[in-house]
Write an enzyme that holds these catalytic residues in place. Sequence first.
Site, PDB file in Angstrom:
ATOM      1  N   HIS A  16      27.945 -65.103   7.066  1.00  0.00           N
ATOM      2  CA  HIS A  16      27.316 -64.986   5.741  1.00  0.00           C
ATOM      3  C   HIS A  16      27.915 -66.046   4.826  1.00  0.00           C
ATOM      4  O   HIS A  16      28.926 -65.836   4.167  1.00  0.00           O
ATOM      5  CB  HIS A  16      27.550 -63.584   5.174  1.00  0.00           C
ATOM      6  CG  HIS A  16      26.644 -63.260   4.017  1.00  0.00           C
ATOM      7  ND1 HIS A  16      25.696 -62.263   4.051  1.00  0.00           N
ATOM      8  CD2 HIS A  16      26.520 -63.817   2.781  1.00  0.00           C
ATOM      9  CE1 HIS A  16      25.055 -62.203   2.905  1.00  0.00           C
ATOM     10  NE2 HIS A  16      25.544 -63.154   2.119  1.00  0.00           N
TER      11      HIS A  16
ATOM     12  N   HIS B  76      26.439 -69.210   2.281  1.00  0.00           N
ATOM     13  CA  HIS B  76      25.270 -69.852   1.672  1.00  0.00           C
ATOM     14  C   HIS B  76      25.487 -71.356   1.494  1.00  0.00           C
ATOM     15  O   HIS B  76      26.504 -71.777   0.932  1.00  0.00           O
ATOM     16  CB  HIS B  76      24.975 -69.228   0.309  1.00  0.00           C
ATOM     17  CG  HIS B  76      24.435 -67.829   0.384  1.00  0.00           C
ATOM     18  ND1 HIS B  76      23.083 -67.564   0.424  1.00  0.00           N
ATOM     19  CD2 HIS B  76      25.065 -66.627   0.435  1.00  0.00           C
ATOM     20  CE1 HIS B  76      22.898 -66.253   0.478  1.00  0.00           C
ATOM     21  NE2 HIS B  76      24.087 -65.658   0.492  1.00  0.00           N
TER      22      HIS B  76
ATOM     23  N   ASP C 139      23.957 -73.409  -0.542  1.00  0.00           N
ATOM     24  CA  ASP C 139      24.036 -73.805  -1.955  1.00  0.00           C
ATOM     25  C   ASP C 139      25.220 -73.153  -2.667  1.00  0.00           C
ATOM     26  O   ASP C 139      25.395 -73.340  -3.870  1.00  0.00           O
ATOM     27  CB  ASP C 139      22.732 -73.497  -2.688  1.00  0.00           C
ATOM     28  CG  ASP C 139      22.255 -72.068  -2.517  1.00  0.00           C
ATOM     29  OD1 ASP C 139      22.885 -71.315  -1.751  1.00  0.00           O
ATOM     30  OD2 ASP C 139      21.251 -71.686  -3.147  1.00  0.00           O
TER      31      ASP C 139
ATOM     32  N   GLY D  65      18.389 -63.278  -3.054  1.00  0.00           N
ATOM     33  CA  GLY D  65      17.967 -63.127  -4.438  1.00  0.00           C
ATOM     34  C   GLY D  65      18.235 -61.720  -4.944  1.00  0.00           C
ATOM     35  O   GLY D  65      18.913 -60.928  -4.287  1.00  0.00           O
TER      36      GLY D  65
ATOM     37  N   HIS E  49      19.929 -59.132   3.004  1.00  0.00           N
ATOM     38  CA  HIS E  49      20.858 -58.768   1.934  1.00  0.00           C
ATOM     39  C   HIS E  49      20.544 -57.330   1.512  1.00  0.00           C
ATOM     40  O   HIS E  49      19.467 -57.051   0.981  1.00  0.00           O
ATOM     41  CB  HIS E  49      20.694 -59.686   0.728  1.00  0.00           C
ATOM     42  CG  HIS E  49      21.410 -60.995   0.841  1.00  0.00           C
ATOM     43  ND1 HIS E  49      20.969 -62.013   1.648  1.00  0.00           N
ATOM     44  CD2 HIS E  49      22.554 -61.442   0.243  1.00  0.00           C
ATOM     45  CE1 HIS E  49      21.799 -63.048   1.534  1.00  0.00           C
ATOM     46  NE2 HIS E  49      22.768 -62.728   0.692  1.00  0.00           N
TER      47      HIS E  49
ATOM     48  N   GLU F 164      24.365 -54.579  -1.601  1.00  0.00           N
ATOM     49  CA  GLU F 164      25.152 -55.402  -2.523  1.00  0.00           C
ATOM     50  C   GLU F 164      24.736 -55.070  -3.949  1.00  0.00           C
ATOM     51  O   GLU F 164      25.471 -54.438  -4.700  1.00  0.00           O
ATOM     52  CB  GLU F 164      24.966 -56.887  -2.238  1.00  0.00           C
ATOM     53  CG  GLU F 164      25.780 -57.788  -3.160  1.00  0.00           C
ATOM     54  CD  GLU F 164      25.388 -59.251  -3.077  1.00  0.00           C
ATOM     55  OE1 GLU F 164      26.215 -60.090  -3.466  1.00  0.00           O
ATOM     56  OE2 GLU F 164      24.245 -59.562  -2.659  1.00  0.00           O
TER      57      GLU F 164
ATOM     58  N   ASP G 289      30.695 -65.807   1.804  1.00  0.00           N
ATOM     59  CA  ASP G 289      29.505 -65.735   0.969  1.00  0.00           C
ATOM     60  C   ASP G 289      29.239 -67.067   0.287  1.00  0.00           C
ATOM     61  O   ASP G 289      28.373 -67.815   0.694  1.00  0.00           O
ATOM     62  CB  ASP G 289      29.603 -64.601  -0.049  1.00  0.00           C
ATOM     63  CG  ASP G 289      28.254 -64.237  -0.666  1.00  0.00           C
ATOM     64  OD1 ASP G 289      27.223 -64.642  -0.113  1.00  0.00           O
ATOM     65  OD2 ASP G 289      28.233 -63.530  -1.696  1.00  0.00           O
TER      66      ASP G 289
END
Length: 368
Positions: free
Chosen positions: A20, A22, A24, A181, A208, A211, A308
Site C-alpha cells: 500500500h 501511493h 503521488d 479517494g 480502500h 480508513e 501509504d
Amino acid sequence: MSRYEVDGVDIQTLPKVSLHDHLDGGLRPQTILELGDEIGLELPASDAASLGAWFAAQSNSGSLPEYLKTFDITTAVMQTEHGLHRVAKEFVLDLAEDGVIYGEIRWAPEQHLQRGLTLDAAVEAVQAGVEEAIGLVASHGGRIRIGQLVSAMRHLDRADEIAQLALRHRDRGAVGFDIAGPEDGFPASRLQSAFDTLAKAHFPATVHAGEGAGIDSIADALYSARALRLGHGTRIAEDIVVEEETDEAIVVRLGQLAEWVKDRQITLEVSPSSNLQTGTIAQWGTALTDHPVDLLHQLGFCVTVNPDNRLQSGTTLTRELGLLVEAFEWDLDDLEQVTQNAAAGAFCSFDEYEELADEIADGFDDLR
C-alpha cells in the site's frame, strides 16, 4: 544505517514487501521543486527540506479529506510523460534503497490527464519509469519486483473505464485494481459494474476500506467488490470487543465480520503513521500505542505494514516497522510474520509468491 533496529538488526537491511504505497504520495521534495519549476507551479517552499516539512505539517490534520488536499501539488507535477516517468523511476529506486524486494504502486491515471496524456499513455509512462528503475537496481547487483495497482477515484464516475484500462495493461505492468479517494459516503457498491467486469476477467482488487469509514464499508468492499485485500482495514477492530485484559492474556469476542476477515485471512494493508494523521484510530486514541494493529496481529489477522504516502507521512517502510517495534516491542519474528503476510497477499502468481516467501525467509535467517 537507519536508526531503527530490532533484536540488534538494522531493519533497513531486512527484505520487505510494500503493498500500500501511493505513487503521488512518494515523490522526492527536490523532484517536486524541479518539475514544478518546469511548469511554473507556485509552491509553498523553495527548498527541499522546507517543502518536505510543509507536506508533513499539512498532513497532520487528523482529517482524511484535509490530508488528501496535499495531493493537489504532487499530481500537478505528474501530468506529462516526463514527469510520470521520473517520479515512477525514483519511487522504485527509493523502495529498493529501503530494502523492499517486492512492491505494488497504486495510483489513479484519471488524475494525470490535464496536459494531454491519454489514460493508456499515462500507464505506459509509469511502466517505463518502473522498468528503468528495475534495470538500474539490477545493474548494481540488486533485485526488485514491481506491479502497478490501477486505481479509480471512488467519488468520480470513471470506474468502468478505469477497470477496462487495468485489464488492457494486465500483461504490461498492471497487477490489480483499487478504488481510492473519500471513503465515507462512497461505498464500493457505487462502482458495482466495474467490479463485476474485473471479477469476470479474474483480475484481483483491493479496496480502500476501514480508513475513512467503518465496518459497513469493509463489509461492502468484501461483498460488492470481492476485495481480496482491504486498503488499511484498520477499523475492522470496531467489530472486536475486548471482554477482559490482564498482563498475561486478553479475552476478546469477534463479530461475524471480524471473524470472517480473520478466518479467511483477508489481507489488511495497515499504514500506522497515516492512520494517526487522518484520524482513523481516533476512537482508540491519538498515539501509536493506541493503534489496534498490535491487537489484530496478536489475534492472528493477516496484518501487513505499509507506508501509504512516504512524502506526507515523512516515512519509509523501515520507519513504519521500526515504530511498531518501539511501540509494541515487536521482534524479528513479528516483522517476518507481517512480511510473509504481505507476500501471501501480493497480486503475483503462486510460483512468484513461493520464490518471494523463500527469499524473505532466507533474508531473515541470514540476519538472525
